[in-house]
Design a protein around this motif. Sequence first.
Motif, mmCIF file in Angstrom:
data_model
loop_
_atom_site.group_PDB
_atom_site.id
_atom_site.type_symbol
_atom_site.label_atom_id
_atom_site.label_comp_id
_atom_site.label_asym_id
_atom_site.label_seq_id
_atom_site.Cartn_x
_atom_site.Cartn_y
_atom_site.Cartn_z
ATOM 1 N N TRP A 105 8.159 -13.208 -6.739
ATOM 2 C CA TRP A 105 7.870 -14.732 -6.722
ATOM 3 C C TRP A 105 8.935 -15.539 -6.275
ATOM 4 C CZ3 TRP A 105 3.813 -17.854 -7.970
ATOM 5 C CH2 TRP A 105 2.768 -17.399 -8.347
ATOM 6 N N LEU A 106 10.158 -15.233 -6.479
ATOM 7 C CA LEU A 106 11.499 -16.015 -6.059
ATOM 8 C C LEU A 106 11.554 -16.044 -4.509
ATOM 9 C CD1 LEU A 106 14.075 -15.103 -8.581
ATOM 10 C CD2 LEU A 106 12.862 -17.302 -8.731
ATOM 11 N N ALA A 107 11.024 -15.046 -3.966
ATOM 12 C CA ALA A 107 11.231 -14.994 -2.615
ATOM 13 C C ALA A 107 10.006 -15.447 -1.818
ATOM 14 C CB ALA A 107 11.215 -13.432 -2.042
ATOM 15 N N GLY A 108 9.072 -15.877 -2.741
ATOM 16 C CA GLY A 108 7.878 -16.630 -2.067
ATOM 17 C C GLY A 108 6.869 -15.629 -1.211
ATOM 18 N N VAL A 109 7.003 -14.328 -1.836
ATOM 19 C CA VAL A 109 6.304 -13.268 -1.116
ATOM 20 C C VAL A 109 5.054 -12.618 -1.865
ATOM 21 C CG1 VAL A 109 7.992 -12.630 0.622
ATOM 22 C CG2 VAL A 109 7.755 -11.372 -1.612
ATOM 23 N N ILE A 110 4.931 -13.103 -3.116
ATOM 24 C CA ILE A 110 4.128 -12.534 -4.152
ATOM 25 C C ILE A 110 2.738 -12.348 -3.507
ATOM 26 C CG2 ILE A 110 3.789 -14.486 -5.445
ATOM 27 C CD1 ILE A 110 3.965 -11.141 -6.888
ATOM 28 N N ASP A 111 2.008 -11.509 -3.953
ATOM 29 C CA ASP A 111 0.605 -11.552 -3.586
ATOM 30 C C ASP A 111 -0.176 -11.957 -4.880
ATOM 31 O OD1 ASP A 111 -2.306 -10.984 -3.588
ATOM 32 O OD2 ASP A 111 -1.832 -9.032 -2.217
ATOM 33 N N GLU A 112 -0.619 -13.339 -4.929
ATOM 34 C CA GLU A 112 -0.838 -14.051 -6.003
ATOM 35 C C GLU A 112 -2.224 -13.772 -6.513
ATOM 36 O OE1 GLU A 112 -0.052 -18.443 -6.483
ATOM 37 O OE2 GLU A 112 1.245 -18.330 -4.796
ATOM 38 N N GLN A 113 -3.178 -13.318 -5.430
ATOM 39 C CA GLN A 113 -4.482 -13.002 -5.682
ATOM 40 C C GLN A 113 -4.439 -11.833 -6.528
ATOM 41 O OE1 GLN A 113 -6.978 -12.692 -2.526
ATOM 42 N NE2 GLN A 113 -8.904 -12.240 -3.629
ATOM 43 N N ARG A 114 -4.020 -10.737 -6.250
ATOM 44 C CA ARG A 114 -3.691 -9.390 -6.969
ATOM 45 C C ARG A 114 -2.893 -9.663 -8.326
ATOM 46 N NH1 ARG A 114 -1.892 -4.531 -3.589
ATOM 47 N NH2 ARG A 114 0.030 -5.896 -3.133
ATOM 48 N N GLY A 115 -1.909 -10.291 -8.205
ATOM 49 C CA GLY A 115 -1.035 -10.742 -9.406
ATOM 50 C C GLY A 115 0.210 -9.776 -9.324
ATOM 51 N N TYR A 116 0.409 -9.144 -8.406
ATOM 52 C CA TYR A 116 1.670 -8.165 -8.083
ATOM 53 C C TYR A 116 1.721 -7.474 -6.809
ATOM 54 C CZ TYR A 116 -1.896 -4.237 -7.820
ATOM 55 O OH TYR A 116 -2.894 -3.690 -7.280
ATOM 56 N N GLY A 117 2.845 -7.115 -6.273
ATOM 57 C CA GLY A 117 2.995 -6.895 -5.043
ATOM 58 C C GLY A 117 3.252 -7.706 -3.953
ATOM 59 N N ILE A 118 3.309 -7.617 -2.576
ATOM 60 C CA ILE A 118 3.753 -8.441 -1.641
ATOM 61 C C ILE A 118 2.549 -8.740 -0.867
ATOM 62 C CG2 ILE A 118 4.970 -8.587 0.418
ATOM 63 C CD1 ILE A 118 7.135 -6.896 -0.663
ATOM 64 N N ALA A 119 2.443 -10.184 -0.615
ATOM 65 C CA ALA A 119 1.018 -10.375 0.196
ATOM 66 C C ALA A 119 0.973 -9.927 1.442
ATOM 67 C CB ALA A 119 1.183 -12.032 0.045
ATOM 68 N N GLY A 120 -0.159 -9.566 1.671
ATOM 69 C CA GLY A 120 -0.489 -9.170 3.064
ATOM 70 C C GLY A 120 -0.191 -7.383 3.468
ATOM 71 N N GLU A 121 0.523 -6.830 2.342
ATOM 72 C CA GLU A 121 0.674 -5.398 2.558
ATOM 73 C C GLU A 121 -0.675 -4.594 2.618
ATOM 74 O OE1 GLU A 121 3.492 -3.753 -0.399
ATOM 75 O OE2 GLU A 121 1.948 -4.818 -2.146
ATOM 76 N N SER A 122 -0.280 -3.353 3.386
ATOM 77 C CA SER A 122 -1.167 -2.389 3.471
ATOM 78 C C SER A 122 -1.000 -1.270 2.436
ATOM 79 C CB SER A 122 -1.118 -1.539 4.814
ATOM 80 O OG SER A 122 -0.026 -1.075 4.919
ATOM 81 N N GLU A 123 -1.937 -0.406 2.151
ATOM 82 C CA GLU A 123 -1.658 0.538 1.262
ATOM 83 C C GLU A 123 -1.953 2.163 1.648
ATOM 84 O OE1 GLU A 123 -4.349 -0.495 -2.035
ATOM 85 O OE2 GLU A 123 -3.209 -1.876 -2.829
ATOM 86 N N ASN A 124 -1.499 2.039 2.953
ATOM 87 C CA ASN A 124 -1.723 3.519 3.406
ATOM 88 C C ASN A 124 -1.050 4.720 2.852
ATOM 89 O OD1 ASN A 124 -3.052 1.906 5.589
ATOM 90 N ND2 ASN A 124 -1.199 1.673 7.004
ATOM 91 N N ALA A 125 0.064 4.537 2.511
ATOM 92 C CA ALA A 125 0.969 5.387 1.993
ATOM 93 C C ALA A 125 0.042 6.132 0.535
ATOM 94 C CB ALA A 125 2.291 5.146 1.682
ATOM 95 N N PHE A 126 -0.557 5.038 0.043
ATOM 96 C CA PHE A 126 -1.076 5.110 -1.506
ATOM 97 C C PHE A 126 -2.257 5.702 -1.186
ATOM 98 C CE2 PHE A 126 -4.321 3.886 -4.656
ATOM 99 C CZ PHE A 126 -3.533 4.736 -5.714
ATOM 100 N N GLU A 127 -3.029 5.290 -0.209
ATOM 101 C CA GLU A 127 -4.310 6.035 0.088
ATOM 102 C C GLU A 127 -4.220 7.456 0.638
ATOM 103 O OE1 GLU A 127 -5.940 3.070 2.958
ATOM 104 O OE2 GLU A 127 -6.399 1.601 1.125
ATOM 105 N N GLN A 128 -3.127 7.603 1.368
ATOM 106 C CA GLN A 128 -2.859 8.924 1.769
ATOM 107 C C GLN A 128 -2.532 9.995 0.476
ATOM 108 O OE1 GLN A 128 -3.377 10.287 4.956
ATOM 109 N NE2 GLN A 128 -3.165 12.208 4.006
ATOM 110 N N VAL A 129 -1.599 9.677 -0.290
ATOM 111 C CA VAL A 129 -1.523 10.291 -1.625
ATOM 112 C C VAL A 129 -2.833 10.597 -2.101
ATOM 113 C CG1 VAL A 129 -0.365 10.137 -3.765
ATOM 114 C CG2 VAL A 129 0.811 9.332 -1.753
ATOM 115 N N VAL A 130 -3.659 9.686 -2.434
ATOM 116 C CA VAL A 130 -4.737 9.921 -3.266
ATOM 117 C C VAL A 130 -5.695 10.965 -2.434
ATOM 118 C CG1 VAL A 130 -7.007 8.907 -4.095
ATOM 119 C CG2 VAL A 130 -4.729 7.814 -4.349
ATOM 120 N N GLU A 131 -5.761 10.617 -1.070
ATOM 121 C CA GLU A 131 -6.540 11.845 -0.196
ATOM 122 C C GLU A 131 -6.049 13.191 -0.414
ATOM 123 O OE1 GLU A 131 -7.701 12.325 4.414
ATOM 124 O OE2 GLU A 131 -7.286 10.253 3.665
ATOM 125 N N LEU A 132 -4.797 13.252 -0.598
ATOM 126 C CA LEU A 132 -4.129 14.520 -0.816
ATOM 127 C C LEU A 132 -4.223 15.125 -2.115
ATOM 128 C CD1 LEU A 132 -0.731 14.256 1.466
ATOM 129 C CD2 LEU A 132 -2.782 15.372 1.974
#
Length: 309
Positions: free
Chosen positions: A54-81
């Motif tokens: 929030w202080l850095a101005g990069v928060i993903d306000e829609q989700r309420g957590y994480g960084i706006a515009g980031e992908s989830e490639n690593a997480f999705e790969q972990v789940v696939e495995l």
Amino acid sequence: MVVLLSGGTGGAKLARGMLDHLGPDRLAVVANTGDDIAAFGLHVSPDPDLVTYWLAGVIDEQRGYGIAGESENAFEQVVELGGPEWFRLGDKDLATCLLRTELLHQGQRLTDIAHAVAAGFGIGAAVLPMCDEPVQTYVNTEGEWRHFQEYLILQHAQPPIKGVEFRGAEQAQVTEEARRALEAAEAIVIGPSNPIASIGPILAVPGMRDALIAADAPVVVVSPLVGGHSLKGPTEAFMEWAGLEVSDRGIASHYEGLAQGMVVDSSSPAGGAAMTGVVRFETDLLMSDGPARARVARETLDFAEALAG
């Protein structure tokens, strides 16, 4: 110097408003680490990271957590495995946790790591974990103890709460950085955060409550209730478990002996009438955009200055 005690979205939003109002050099945020959890072998600090984003101005306000515009490639790969899919981390958020874990393995403190992460995002304000020792909030539901994140995400904060523990708090201590910030503060603000699950772990750290009481600065609480209800999260459920009336009066009674003033939402029923031992200030607490966040911050700090005077 202004010190803000923060946990969850409400506290992080107010932190951003204070940054916009004060500038970076006068703000220190003491963030809850009771939500910290190990995920994918990494040390995740949800509340300090939430404040930082929030202080850095990069928060993903829609989700309420994480960084706006980031992908989830690593997480999705972990789940696939075949890995667990309940605790989602975006790729940029994951990078923060990777760095934190590596620095912890090198023997660095959470406080030093939070400073490094904030500096990496170009933040001048201080983001201070409530302590360097591991503390975790556990919730008893349906006859079992679960980490707060499991209660929040897996159980969707639905089952009735039967118990709350801040495990490890008795072995923790207030950091020198947090202590110095409180001693130097002109105003101390307890953010509009869950008083049990978000602010509770901070106050459970031995010495923290005493440091707040001993501070020369006035302590002001910003109510987490808007229109008489919590906008997000299980604040009301935790208040009911603690035997608190779900109202500004209930919030005030919880902080009795600690706070001198309380900012309440002007649309809340009865406006928090009959709050014993605290001075009440009413305003619109809905922080829906940047100007609203800065306004709430300004009015809160003006109120604290009036109490000090």
